[in-house]
Design an enzyme around this catalytic site. Structure first.
Site, mmCIF file in Angstrom:
data_model
loop_
_atom_site.group_PDB
_atom_site.id
_atom_site.type_symbol
_atom_site.label_atom_id
_atom_site.label_comp_id
_atom_site.label_asym_id
_atom_site.label_seq_id
_atom_site.Cartn_x
_atom_site.Cartn_y
_atom_site.Cartn_z
ATOM 1 N N ASP A 131 0.848 -1.189 0.000
ATOM 2 C CA ASP A 131 0.000 0.000 0.000
ATOM 3 C C ASP A 131 0.886 1.241 0.000
ATOM 4 O O ASP A 131 1.707 1.425 0.898
ATOM 5 C CB ASP A 131 -0.925 -0.003 1.218
ATOM 6 N N TYR A 133 1.229 5.638 -0.586
ATOM 7 C CA TYR A 133 0.732 6.813 0.144
ATOM 8 C C TYR A 133 0.881 8.026 -0.767
ATOM 9 O O TYR A 133 1.417 9.043 -0.381
ATOM 10 C CB TYR A 133 1.584 6.947 1.420
ATOM 11 N N HIS A 138 -4.307 13.831 0.790
ATOM 12 C CA HIS A 138 -4.552 13.009 1.990
ATOM 13 C C HIS A 138 -3.358 13.084 2.933
ATOM 14 O O HIS A 138 -3.520 13.265 4.145
ATOM 15 C CB HIS A 138 -4.823 11.559 1.570
ATOM 16 N N ARG A 147 0.863 17.011 12.753
ATOM 17 C CA ARG A 147 1.939 18.026 12.789
ATOM 18 C C ARG A 147 1.450 19.263 12.038
ATOM 19 O O ARG A 147 1.787 19.462 10.871
ATOM 20 C CB ARG A 147 3.203 17.486 12.086
ATOM 21 N N GLU A 203 -10.670 3.839 3.383
ATOM 22 C CA GLU A 203 -9.747 4.646 2.580
ATOM 23 C C GLU A 203 -10.025 4.374 1.106
ATOM 24 O O GLU A 203 -10.011 3.220 0.668
ATOM 25 C CB GLU A 203 -8.283 4.332 2.928
ATOM 26 N N GLU A 205 -9.058 4.152 -2.506
ATOM 27 C CA GLU A 205 -7.779 3.981 -3.208
ATOM 28 C C GLU A 205 -7.990 3.339 -4.588
ATOM 29 O O GLU A 205 -8.954 2.629 -4.817
ATOM 30 C CB GLU A 205 -6.826 3.083 -2.397
ATOM 31 N N ASP A 237 -9.042 0.359 1.770
ATOM 32 C CA ASP A 237 -8.092 -0.017 2.821
ATOM 33 C C ASP A 237 -8.730 0.318 4.176
ATOM 34 O O ASP A 237 -8.478 1.369 4.755
ATOM 35 C CB ASP A 237 -6.784 0.760 2.605
ATOM 36 N N ARG A 241 -8.516 3.449 13.151
ATOM 37 C CA ARG A 241 -7.699 4.630 13.475
ATOM 38 C C ARG A 241 -7.179 4.619 14.903
ATOM 39 O O ARG A 241 -6.069 5.104 15.169
ATOM 40 C CB ARG A 241 -8.508 5.909 13.251
ATOM 41 N N GLN A 244 -4.436 2.085 15.078
ATOM 42 C CA GLN A 244 -3.313 2.632 14.298
ATOM 43 C C GLN A 244 -2.527 3.677 15.099
ATOM 44 O O GLN A 244 -1.292 3.668 15.108
ATOM 45 C CB GLN A 244 -3.866 3.252 13.012
ATOM 46 N N TYR A 248 1.418 2.487 15.502
ATOM 47 C CA TYR A 248 2.150 2.734 14.257
ATOM 48 C C TYR A 248 3.612 3.149 14.435
ATOM 49 O O TYR A 248 4.412 3.005 13.506
ATOM 50 C CB TYR A 248 1.395 3.724 13.369
ATOM 51 N N LYS A 257 -4.608 -2.336 9.927
ATOM 52 C CA LYS A 257 -4.903 -2.454 8.494
ATOM 53 C C LYS A 257 -5.125 -3.903 8.065
ATOM 54 O O LYS A 257 -5.831 -4.171 7.099
ATOM 55 C CB LYS A 257 -3.719 -1.908 7.680
ATOM 56 N N THR A 261 -8.983 -5.900 3.578
ATOM 57 C CA THR A 261 -8.915 -4.933 2.481
ATOM 58 C C THR A 261 -9.901 -5.414 1.424
ATOM 59 O O THR A 261 -9.898 -6.587 1.087
ATOM 60 C CB THR A 261 -7.490 -4.889 1.879
ATOM 61 N N THR A 364 -4.685 6.683 -0.072
ATOM 62 C CA THR A 364 -5.974 7.376 -0.104
ATOM 63 C C THR A 364 -5.916 8.565 -1.054
ATOM 64 O O THR A 364 -4.994 9.373 -0.983
ATOM 65 C CB THR A 364 -6.333 7.870 1.313
ATOM 66 N N GLU A 378 -10.447 12.442 7.553
ATOM 67 C CA GLU A 378 -10.380 13.794 6.993
ATOM 68 C C GLU A 378 -11.745 14.481 7.004
ATOM 69 O O GLU A 378 -11.850 15.661 7.319
ATOM 70 C CB GLU A 378 -9.863 13.718 5.549
HETATM 71 CA CA CA Z 1 -3.991 3.142 2.751
#
Ligand code: CA
Length: 435
Positions: A131, A133, A138, A147, A203, A205, A237, A241, A244, A248, A257, A261, A364, A378
Site C-alpha cells: 500500500d 501513500y 490526503h 503536525r 480509505e 484507493e 483499505d 484509526r 493505528q 504505528y 490495516k 482490504t 488514499t 479527513e
Molecule cells: Ca492506505
C-alpha cells in the site's frame, strides 16, 4: 467504425455506466456452485471465456487458456500482447455487426449469464500486497492532524512512500467487514485498553495489478513499467484509526490495516483506460524533481490517470427507510503525486521481485476541498466534526451495519464512458470473547 463510439449487440451494454463495449474488464466468477472461471463484463452480462473458447485462436486463445484455472495470474504473466489480442477479438465478437452474433445469441446464458446471477471472486492469487501513500492531499490532511506546522515529512517528495500490506485478508466486494478488536490508548491515559475498534474508517484507493514480474535483483525501469501492469481496480483499505494511533510508531501500520482490504472484482485494463491517460500535473514551484530512475518524459507527458472516484455510505437505518446511499466524497486519481509507473520503478529499484498478481494500493486519494476527502478521518477532522446523514443519524466513524460503496468512472468528450463496478463492504460487529 472506431472503437471509441462502437456499440455492442448486447442491449444492456449500450450506454452501460460501467461496462460498455469499450471496457471489457476481466474477472473470476461462478454461477452458483460451479467452479470459478474467467469472464468479461459486458453490460448486465458476463461473457464466459471458457464456454466461448471455440471462438478464439492464436494469441487471443493463449490468453483465454491462461485463465483456465480460474485465476488471472498466468494471464497477467503473459503480458500485453495476448491481452491486447484478446481485447481485439472480444470487440469483433461483441460489436453490433458481429458475424458471430447469431451463433453467440443462440448459446444464450451458456456464454452470457446475467451478472446478477453470478458470484464474483478475487481475480488472482495475491502473493504480495503493497500500500502506497501517493495521495498528496490526503498525506497533507492527515499530516496536519499530527503536525500542524509540518504536515509532510521531508522524504515525501523524493520517495513514493509505501508499506508491505497483508495479502491474505484481501477480499472481493460484498464480503462483510468484521470490526477488529485490538489495543487502543484512551485520551489522556498512559496504558491501553483492549476491545472493539471505536474509530473504524475507510480509505478510497486505486488498486493496481502487477502483470509480468521481474527477476530478483533486476529492477523494472520506469520506461518498461507499463509493460508490467496487469490492470486496475478499486480498493478500500479499511483502517482502525484508534488501533493505528497506538501501534504505528516506529514501523508503521500493522493490525490496524491487516484485518481486511476490499477490492472491486473487475480488472480494468490499460487498453480500456488509454483514452483517460493525462499528463502528470506539474509539480509546484519549489518541489524537487524526481530522481533520475523515477523520471521519464513519456510518463510525465501521459502517465497519469483521469478517473473520477466516489465514496457512498448507506446505514442500516437508511436501507430500512429505503433511502439511497449518500455520497460522502467525490475525488479523482489526478491527486496522485506519483504515477503508477513510478510506483513500479520505485518498488523494484532495490531488486525486489514483483510477481504476476501482486497488488498495489495507491494510498488514499483525497482532493483538496471539502466533499473530496477519501477517509472519515479527513471528513470529520479526526472525529471532531460529526456529519449528519439524510436519515438524521450522525457519524464520526463507521458503525456496525454501515455499508461503504466505492465507485469509479472515466469520461471524456468523444469517447464512451466506462466504470469500474463497485467495491462494497458492510461493517459487522466485532468478534465477542467468551461466545
Ligand atoms: Ca492506505
Amino acid at each position: 467504425m472506431p472503437l471509441s463510439i462502437a456499440k455492442s449487440w448486447i442491449p444492456s451494454a449500450r450506454h452501460h455506466p460501467d461496462f460498455p463495449l469499450q471496457n471489457l474488464p476481466l474477472g473470476i466468477f461462478d454461477t452458483g456452485g460451479s467452479a470459478p472461471r474467467c469472464g468479461v463484463a459486458i453490460g448486465d452480462h458476463i461473457f464466459d471465456l471458457q464456454a466461448a473458447a471455440g471462438f478464439f485462436e492464436g494469441e487471443a486463445l493463449r490468453a483465454v487458456q491462461a485463465t483456465a484455472n480460474g485465476q488471472l495470474n498466468r494471464f497477467f504473466e503473459l503480458g500485453a500482447g495476448p491481452r491486447q489480442a484478446l481485447r481485439q477479438r472480444l470487440v469483433q465478437l461483441l460489436e453490433e455487426h458481429s458475424p458471430w452474433r447469431a451463433e453467440l445469441q443462440a448459446l444464450g446464458t451458456q456464454v452470457l449469464p446475467l451478472a446478477a446471477n453470478c458470484q464474483m471472486h478475487l481475480p488472482a492469487r495475491i502473493n504480495d500486497y503493497t500500500d502506497f501513500y501517493v495521495g498528496i492531499e490526503h498525506a497533507q490532511n492527515v499530516g496536519k492532524l499530527l503536525r500542524p506546522d509540518n504536515p509532510l515529512l521531508p522524504n515525501y517528495k523524493y520517495v513514493p512512500i509505501g508499506y508491505h500490506g497483508r495479502a491474505s485478508t484481501i477480499r472481493p466486494s460484498s464480503t462483510p467487514v468484521r470490526r477488529p478488536n485490538g489495543q487502543t490508548l484512551p485520551p489522556g491515559q498512559s496504558a491501553p485498553v483492549f476491545g472493539p475498534c471505536q474509530r473504524l474508517d475507510f480509505e478510497l484507493e486505486l488498486g493496481i495489478w502487477i502483470g509480468q514480474g521481474n527477476t530478483l535483483g533486476e529492477p523494472i525501469t520506469i520506461g518498461q513499467a507499463g509493460e508490467h501492469l496487469g490492470g486496475f481496480c478499486l480498493l478500500n483499505d479499511w483502517s482502525a484509526r484508534d488501533i493505528q494511533a497506538w501501534e504505528y510508531q516506529p514501523l508503521g501500520p500493522f493490525l490496524s490495516k491487516s484485518f481486511m482490504t476490499s477490492i472491486s472484482p473487475w480488472v480494468v485494463t490499460a487498453e480500456a483506460l488509454a483514452p483517460f491517460r493525462v499528463a502528470q500535473p506539474k509539480r509546484p514551484t519549489g518541489d524537487p524533481q524526481p530522481l533520475g530512475y523515477l523520471l521519464d518524459a513519456q510518463d510525465q507527458a501521459a502517465g497519469a490517470l483521469d478517473i473520477e472516484l466516489e465514496v457512498l455510505l448507506s446505514t442500516e437505518a437508511m436501507r430500512h427507510q429505503q433511502l439511497p446511499a449518500q455520497r460522502l466524497s467525490l475525488s479523482s486519481t489526478r491527486h496522485m503525486y506519483w504515477t503508477v509507473a513510478q510506483l513500479v520503478a520505485h518498488h523494484s529499484i532495490n531488486g525486489c521481485q514483483l510477481q504476476a498478481g501482486d497488488l498495489f494500493g495507491s494510498g488514499t486519494l483525497s482532493g483538496p476541498a471539502a466533499g473530496q476527502f477519501g477517509s472519515l478521518l479527513e471528513i470529520t477532522d479526526g472525529g471532531k466534526k460529526a456529519i449528519t446523514l439524510a436519515s438524521g443519524e450522525v457519524r464520526r466513524f463507521l458503525e456496525d451495519g454501515d455499508e461503504v460503496i466505492l465507485r469509479a468512472r472515466c469520461a471524456r468528450e468523444g469517447f464512451a464512458s466506462i466504470g469500474f463496478g463497485e467495491c462494497r463492504g458492510i461493517v459487522v460487529s466485532a468478534f465477542e470473547w467468551g461466545r
